[in-house]
Design an enzyme around this catalytic site. Sequence first.
Site, PDB file in Angstrom:
ATOM      1  N   SER A 225      19.982  36.618  75.292  1.00 57.05           N
ATOM      2  CA  SER A 225      20.220  37.332  74.051  1.00 57.05           C
ATOM      3  C   SER A 225      19.052  37.063  73.109  1.00 57.05           C
ATOM      4  O   SER A 225      18.228  36.164  73.360  1.00 57.05           O
ATOM      5  CB  SER A 225      21.527  36.825  73.426  1.00 57.05           C
ATOM      6  OG  SER A 225      21.649  37.180  72.076  1.00 57.05           O
TER       7      SER A 225
ATOM      8  N   TYR B 131      27.849  30.538  70.719  1.00 53.15           N
ATOM      9  CA  TYR B 131      27.133  31.641  71.362  1.00 53.15           C
ATOM     10  C   TYR B 131      25.637  31.329  71.410  1.00 53.15           C
ATOM     11  O   TYR B 131      24.992  31.451  72.460  1.00 53.15           O
ATOM     12  CB  TYR B 131      27.380  32.943  70.604  1.00 53.15           C
ATOM     13  CG  TYR B 131      26.746  34.154  71.259  1.00 53.15           C
ATOM     14  CD1 TYR B 131      27.394  34.813  72.296  1.00 53.15           C
ATOM     15  CD2 TYR B 131      25.498  34.627  70.843  1.00 53.15           C
ATOM     16  CE1 TYR B 131      26.815  35.916  72.916  1.00 53.15           C
ATOM     17  CE2 TYR B 131      24.908  35.721  71.447  1.00 53.15           C
ATOM     18  CZ  TYR B 131      25.578  36.372  72.484  1.00 53.15           C
ATOM     19  OH  TYR B 131      24.993  37.452  73.097  1.00 53.15           O
TER      20      TYR B 131
END
Length: 261
Positions: free
Chosen positions: A153, A166
């Site tokens: 990401s 995350y």
Amino acid sequence: MEKEKQSCNQHLFDLTDKVAVITGGASGLGSYYTKALLSAGANVLIVSYDDQGVKEMNTFASEVGRRIEFLKLDITQEYAALTVSSEVIKRFGKVDILINNAGIQIRNDWQNFQDKDWEKVINLNLNAVYYLSHEIAKVMDKQIGGKIINVGSMQSFRAGKFIFPYTASKHGVIGLTKSYADALAPLNIQVNAIAPGYIDTPMTKALQENKTRNDEIIAHIPAGHWANPSELMGAIIFLASNASNYVTGITLPVDGGYLLR
């Protein structure tokens, strides 16, 4: 000579009769990875905790003349990785490609972040990637080769003050990618990652509709627009195919240049 060069180039990206395992591959960005591999000739086992997107993926596989199977499973459960490994061999006889795509994001401020939410995100986004890669690599070792592709990401490179687990997990995925790449390279197993940028999906609609944040994001992207999910498909094919046989341990940002600014 030109026709021979073209044929050679096409062959490098050909996945005909390769077998891929994709976690979370029936919905969201995962569905585009699945469609990319099916279109390139691969057969796919999708591992998912629910039935979302199953009908659409079946239809697409039928249209392109490829085989698709589904395994309904929570990959954070004990022995889930062994189940996936056993099932892909049982159904297809081999596995050439693993895409660790399944993931989750939970937001909260630091004062109110719950321990259970930290554990939930880390278990799916990082622990499951480790265990599944470990089991599938055992199979690939016997087959003398394979491709493992992890999904990172922009938060693999940046901070996220409301998404602590995350961000930690996506940083961890990059470290894990490098470690496995180093360990498995002598076995002809290439391990790489893709890091999607800001992608136009239903999940990001609220962010896009927030004019202030949308303007900030667009100003940060040299390409000047949010990506269509289909713009990730070429990178996945590259990392899954023979075109990337001498590429391992990298994280490929597909971000329109976002990380440049």
